[in-house]
Design a protein around this motif. Structure first.
Motif, short mmCIF file in Angstrom:
data_model
loop_
_atom_site.label_atom_id
_atom_site.label_comp_id
_atom_site.label_asym_id
_atom_site.label_seq_id
_atom_site.Cartn_x
_atom_site.Cartn_y
_atom_site.Cartn_z
N LEU A 1 64.28 33.80 -24.78
CA LEU A 1 65.14 32.83 -25.43
C LEU A 1 66.40 32.58 -24.59
CD1 LEU A 1 65.32 31.24 -28.10
CD2 LEU A 1 66.58 33.15 -29.05
N LYS A 2 66.71 31.31 -24.37
CA LYS A 2 67.91 30.87 -23.63
C LYS A 2 67.93 31.39 -22.20
CE LYS A 2 70.52 30.42 -27.84
NZ LYS A 2 71.68 30.82 -28.63
N GLN A 3 66.77 31.52 -21.57
CA GLN A 3 66.69 31.98 -20.19
C GLN A 3 65.89 30.98 -19.36
OE1 GLN A 3 67.37 35.42 -18.68
NE2 GLN A 3 68.89 35.24 -20.28
N GLN A 4 66.33 30.74 -18.13
CA GLN A 4 65.57 29.90 -17.21
C GLN A 4 64.70 30.75 -16.30
OE1 GLN A 4 68.54 27.44 -15.14
NE2 GLN A 4 67.21 25.74 -15.66
N THR A 5 65.04 32.01 -16.17
CA THR A 5 64.32 32.90 -15.26
C THR A 5 63.17 33.55 -16.00
OG1 THR A 5 66.45 33.36 -14.25
CG2 THR A 5 64.62 34.77 -13.64
N ALA A 6 61.98 33.39 -15.45
CA ALA A 6 60.77 33.93 -16.09
C ALA A 6 60.78 35.46 -16.04
CB ALA A 6 59.53 33.38 -15.41
N VAL A 7 59.97 36.03 -16.90
CA VAL A 7 59.88 37.48 -17.03
C VAL A 7 59.42 38.13 -15.73
CG1 VAL A 7 58.63 39.32 -18.24
CG2 VAL A 7 59.58 37.41 -19.53
N ASP A 8 58.58 37.46 -14.93
CA ASP A 8 58.07 38.10 -13.71
C ASP A 8 59.20 38.40 -12.71
OD1 ASP A 8 58.44 35.43 -12.95
OD2 ASP A 8 56.48 35.24 -11.97
#
Length: 200
Positions: free
Chosen positions: A82-89
């Motif tokens: 939520l509210k992030q542009q950076t993916a989990v990887d």
């Protein structure tokens, strides 16, 4: 509010699956606001930039509206917080790096080579803290989830074992599992499919 699409742990896979809209199977069936079990109505979409190790992407985020309480919810893919542009990887690379002994300064410098980077030491610290908090809150659920699917797996008796042990468990699974990464699974456990967060 936003719920998570459970089976899409990869940006390219998500774009392919959602090329003609969100599949019916991923459509929310419980309103996160009023908790009614009801088929939410499609309510458009918006686009969001995402940085993953595979590059920069613009992805659709689908919105739904509850026919009972009339409030809206958005459905996020499992590779996105939520509210992030950076993916989990990318965030997992940081957590793994810190687990392997790299300093946050080194990780910040290394992040210059990743799409969307470089990230500051403060951002790296915030990611590490968020994931550490998430792991400590979900460690028992993660263990239960793993044992329900892989009963032969040997898990630590002592909780709060830290990242190195969990990454080792995940590596043991990798050949047989289509589970995505460890942080993807934590993200799914943190945001069950029936729960979500506000509008956009």
């Amino acid at each position: 509010m936003s719920s998570v699409i459970d089976r899409n742990s990869d940006v390219k896979c998500y774009l392919q699956i959602c090329s003609n809209g969100i599949p019916e199977a991923d459509r929310p069936r419980v309103c996160p606001r009023c908790s009614e079990t009801v088929m939410l109505h499609r309510h458009g979409r918006f686009f969001r930039s995402v940085f993953s190790l595979a590059g920069r992407f613009v992805i659709p985020i689908f919105r739904f509206r509850c026919p009972r309480c009339t409030r809206t919810t958005s459905v996020l893919p499992a590779f996105l917080l939520l509210k992030q542009q950076t993916a989990v990887d990318i965030q997992e690379e940081v957590v793994r790096g810190e687990t392997d002994g790299a300093s946050r300064q080194t990780l910040a410098e290394t992040s210059a080579a990743w799409p969307g980077g470089p990230w500051s030491v403060r951002t790296i610290r915030r990611w590490c803290r968020r994931w550490k908090d998430m792991l400590s809150g979900l460690e028992d659920r993660l263990a239960a989830w793993l044992l329900s699917r892989y009963p032969q797996m040997a898990l630590p008796r002592k909780r709060a074992s830290g990242w190195s042990l969990w990454f080792a468990c995940w590596e043991w699974l990798r050949p047989s599992a289509q589970e995505g990464s460890l942080l993807h699974r934590l993200n799914r456990l943190a945001r069950p499919l029936s729960l979500t967060a506000p509008g956009r």
